[in-house]
Design a protein around this motif. Structure first.
Motif, mmCIF file in Angstrom:
data_model
loop_
_atom_site.group_PDB
_atom_site.id
_atom_site.type_symbol
_atom_site.label_atom_id
_atom_site.label_comp_id
_atom_site.label_asym_id
_atom_site.label_seq_id
_atom_site.Cartn_x
_atom_site.Cartn_y
_atom_site.Cartn_z
ATOM 1 N N ARG A 53 0.830 -1.213 0.000
ATOM 2 C CA ARG A 53 0.000 0.000 0.000
ATOM 3 C C ARG A 53 0.860 1.256 0.000
ATOM 4 N NH1 ARG A 53 -5.343 0.738 0.976
ATOM 5 N NH2 ARG A 53 -5.984 2.817 1.630
ATOM 6 N N LYS A 54 1.945 1.239 0.745
ATOM 7 C CA LYS A 54 2.803 2.421 0.852
ATOM 8 C C LYS A 54 3.671 2.619 -0.380
ATOM 9 C CE LYS A 54 2.004 4.097 5.069
ATOM 10 N NZ LYS A 54 1.599 5.504 5.298
ATOM 11 N N LEU A 55 4.210 1.514 -0.908
ATOM 12 C CA LEU A 55 5.174 1.624 -2.001
ATOM 13 C C LEU A 55 4.535 1.434 -3.373
ATOM 14 C CD1 LEU A 55 8.121 -0.456 -0.461
ATOM 15 C CD2 LEU A 55 7.728 2.008 -0.311
ATOM 16 N N GLY A 56 3.386 0.802 -3.403
ATOM 17 C CA GLY A 56 2.787 0.504 -4.698
ATOM 18 C C GLY A 56 3.588 -0.510 -5.474
ATOM 19 N N ILE A 57 4.359 -1.346 -4.773
ATOM 20 C CA ILE A 57 5.237 -2.339 -5.387
ATOM 21 C C ILE A 57 4.789 -3.720 -4.916
ATOM 22 C CG2 ILE A 57 7.621 -3.169 -5.593
ATOM 23 C CD1 ILE A 57 8.490 -0.285 -4.932
ATOM 24 N N PRO A 58 4.635 -4.685 -5.787
ATOM 25 C CA PRO A 58 4.159 -6.005 -5.370
ATOM 26 C C PRO A 58 5.207 -6.783 -4.583
ATOM 27 C CG PRO A 58 4.740 -6.054 -7.686
ATOM 28 C CD PRO A 58 4.852 -4.611 -7.252
ATOM 29 N N VAL A 59 4.753 -7.513 -3.569
ATOM 30 C CA VAL A 59 5.614 -8.496 -2.901
ATOM 31 C C VAL A 59 5.641 -9.729 -3.793
ATOM 32 C CG1 VAL A 59 5.874 -9.995 -0.895
ATOM 33 C CG2 VAL A 59 5.118 -7.626 -0.592
ATOM 34 N N LYS A 60 6.830 -10.105 -4.250
ATOM 35 C CA LYS A 60 6.948 -11.216 -5.196
ATOM 36 C C LYS A 60 7.443 -12.501 -4.563
ATOM 37 C CE LYS A 60 7.420 -8.507 -9.431
ATOM 38 N NZ LYS A 60 8.125 -8.347 -10.722
ATOM 39 N N LEU A 61 8.234 -12.383 -3.510
ATOM 40 C CA LEU A 61 8.775 -13.566 -2.845
ATOM 41 C C LEU A 61 8.727 -13.351 -1.337
ATOM 42 C CD1 LEU A 61 11.944 -14.005 -5.102
ATOM 43 C CD2 LEU A 61 10.020 -15.605 -5.051
ATOM 44 N N VAL A 62 8.543 -14.444 -0.582
ATOM 45 C CA VAL A 62 8.553 -14.366 0.879
ATOM 46 C C VAL A 62 9.456 -15.463 1.423
ATOM 47 C CG1 VAL A 62 6.325 -13.238 1.206
ATOM 48 C CG2 VAL A 62 6.408 -15.717 0.939
ATOM 49 N N GLY A 63 10.218 -15.103 2.461
ATOM 50 C CA GLY A 63 11.091 -16.061 3.132
ATOM 51 C C GLY A 63 10.431 -16.582 4.386
ATOM 52 N N LEU A 64 10.385 -17.914 4.499
ATOM 53 C CA LEU A 64 9.639 -18.531 5.606
ATOM 54 C C LEU A 64 10.512 -19.445 6.446
ATOM 55 C CD1 LEU A 64 6.470 -19.414 3.518
ATOM 56 C CD2 LEU A 64 6.728 -17.507 5.083
ATOM 57 N N GLY A 65 11.816 -19.230 6.483
ATOM 58 C CA GLY A 65 12.681 -20.072 7.292
ATOM 59 C C GLY A 65 14.135 -19.910 6.908
ATOM 60 N N GLU A 66 14.986 -20.687 7.603
ATOM 61 C CA GLU A 66 16.428 -20.615 7.382
ATOM 62 C C GLU A 66 16.912 -21.612 6.342
ATOM 63 O OE1 GLU A 66 18.346 -18.337 8.692
ATOM 64 O OE2 GLU A 66 16.663 -17.468 9.787
ATOM 65 N N GLY A 67 16.049 -22.539 5.935
ATOM 66 C CA GLY A 67 16.458 -23.547 4.965
ATOM 67 C C GLY A 67 16.716 -22.945 3.596
ATOM 68 N N PRO A 68 17.529 -23.620 2.766
ATOM 69 C CA PRO A 68 17.879 -23.065 1.453
ATOM 70 C C PRO A 68 16.694 -22.940 0.517
ATOM 71 C CG PRO A 68 18.679 -25.323 1.665
ATOM 72 C CD PRO A 68 18.211 -24.914 3.012
ATOM 73 N N ASP A 69 15.657 -23.749 0.715
ATOM 74 C CA ASP A 69 14.492 -23.708 -0.169
ATOM 75 C C ASP A 69 13.254 -23.160 0.537
ATOM 76 O OD1 ASP A 69 15.840 -24.764 -2.416
ATOM 77 O OD2 ASP A 69 15.639 -26.789 -1.613
ATOM 78 N N ASP A 70 13.477 -22.315 1.545
ATOM 79 C CA ASP A 70 12.356 -21.722 2.287
ATOM 80 C C ASP A 70 11.953 -20.356 1.745
ATOM 81 O OD1 ASP A 70 12.252 -23.917 3.865
ATOM 82 O OD2 ASP A 70 13.316 -23.062 5.560
ATOM 83 N N LEU A 71 12.314 -20.084 0.504
ATOM 84 C CA LEU A 71 11.876 -18.867 -0.172
ATOM 85 C C LEU A 71 10.837 -19.265 -1.211
ATOM 86 C CD1 LEU A 71 12.581 -15.756 -0.368
ATOM 87 C CD2 LEU A 71 13.911 -16.373 -2.387
ATOM 88 N N ALA A 72 9.680 -18.612 -1.183
ATOM 89 C CA ALA A 72 8.572 -19.040 -2.043
ATOM 90 C C ALA A 72 7.957 -17.851 -2.765
ATOM 91 C CB ALA A 72 7.501 -19.739 -1.197
#
Length: 389
Positions: A354-373
């Motif tokens: 809302r503030k930046l008008g920029i989409p969130v494209k990826l989120v990190g959900l942990g410390e594992g190497p494949d925890d980015l989605a």
């Protein structure tokens, strides 16, 4: 007369005797000397030993054995999982830290009669979750209208309304695709920016794994030359998946490293070049100049396709101030929100967009190497609210 005869006989005897002695000696002088007889040393008799010793073994000469050639073992490369469905698979992890917000909202919304104090409690829950004041006011107003008109009271109905409002606040129509496909005979170029400490370099490595997991090829550019461990860190990420890393001397020119990385990417024909940039905020003007130079130099090969801003979800509203600095420097096309698994403030996703008008494209959900989605608004809100989908 007798004396004369005796004397004559004696004289004859003496003459014969003298001749007998002289003649043999003369003969011996004329004969050659006898041959020399060699001297033979005395032979010592060997005494046989009491115990007969075995004869020493006869050495058999074996043919030389050729040593086998030394073969360098290549490390086994990791195979990242595809990005499709990652957020759904990680939903349980996200829900563990976020569901308190959803449970609190549902408990209030499912009451028989909602008083003004109840709506204030809902507002407070959303603001505490870093949704932001403006977004919270919009969400609460829409919920109040729906509850008044529809008169819903069951938990299932209230949950469905809440999910719809939160998904709407996340603007699902935003383009969240990553422009990482090669084009015009050259690889796509992605700049990864963000402050030091937000997990920028680690996230850059994880983005590479996302792209490789989806079947692409990646080359890393270690343009954060001011932090000693950054180049080593990104190179380690690359080695795990067989991706090359272009780096320069410590403290060198970041723009030069970025330029060389893109050139190497073109020469090797990779799909995507990921460039990890410096994230110092001590001098805003210096940062602007530095990132601006990186972008200009890279664009000598062609335009930058993506500029991803890495934000730490635990910083909350403070992260928005950091984000503004970078949006003034470069054209940010997407946000990567890290450390969402360790905070109950998942509403920051709404505030950022809302503030930046920029989409969130990826989120990190942990410390594992494949925890980015890849970010999926519906799956994210389902985990945020908790309960049955």
């Amino acid at each position: 007369m007798e004396y004369v005869v005796a004397a004559v006989i004696l004289l004859v005897v003496l003459i014969v005797g003298a001749v007998g002695l002289v003649v043999p000696k003369m003969r011996r002088r004329d004969l050659p000397p006898p041959p020399a007889v060699p001297t033979v040393p005395p032979v010592e008799e060997e005494i046989p030993p009491l115990i007969e010793q075995a004869a020493p073994p006869v050495a058999v000469e074996e043919p030389p054995v050729e040593a086998p050639p030394v073969v360098e073992e290549k490390p086994l490369l990791e195979k990242p999982e595809p990005s499709a469905g990652r957020l759904v698979r990680l939903r349980a992890r996200l829900a563990r830290s976020q569901s308190a917000l959803g449970r609190g909202l549902l408990n209030v919304l499912s009451r028989d009669h909602l008083e003004e104090e109840d709506w204030e409690e809902i507002e407070e829950s959303l603001i505490t979750a870093d949704v932001g004041i403006e977004a919270t006011q919009v969400i609460v107003e829409r919920l109040r209208e729906r509850v008044r008109v529809l008169g819903t009271r069951t938990v299932a109905e209230v949950r469905e309304q809440l999910v719809e409002e939160l998904v709407g606040a996340l603007e699902p129509g935003m383009d969240r695709s990553l422009r990482t496909a090669p084009h015009d005979g050259r690889p796509a170029v992605v700049l990864v920016v963000g402050v030091n400490g937000a997990g920028k370099t680690t996230t850059c490595g994880k983005i590479g794994r996302v792209l490789i997991g989806d079947g692409g090829s990646v080359l890393f550019g270690a343009a954060d030359t001011f932090r000693a461990a950054a180049a080593d860190q990104i190179q380690t990420w690359g080695e795990r998946v067989g991706a090359e890393t272009v780096r320069g001397p410590e403290g060198g020119d970041p723009a030069s490293v970025a330029f060389d990385a893109v050139k190497r990417g073109i020469d090797t024909g990779v799909d995507t070049v990921l460039i990890d940039t410096a994230g110092r905020l001590q001098n805003k003007v210096g940062l602007m100049d530095e990132l601006g130079k990186v972008k200009r130099v890279v664009e000598k090969h062609g335009p930058v396709d993506e500029t991803l801003l890495v934000l730490d979800a635990t910083t909350g509203q403070n992260g928005l101030e950091q984000a503004r600095v970078f949006t003034e420097v470069v054209d940010v096309t997407g946000v990567v929100l890290t450390k969402l698994d360790g905070t109950a403030k998942g509403g920051i996703v709404i505030a950022v967009q809302r503030k930046l008008g920029i989409p969130v494209k990826l989120v990190g959900l942990g410390e594992g190497p494949d925890d980015l989605a890849p970010f999926e608004p519906k799956a994210f809100v389902e985990a945020l609210v908790g309960g049955d989908a």
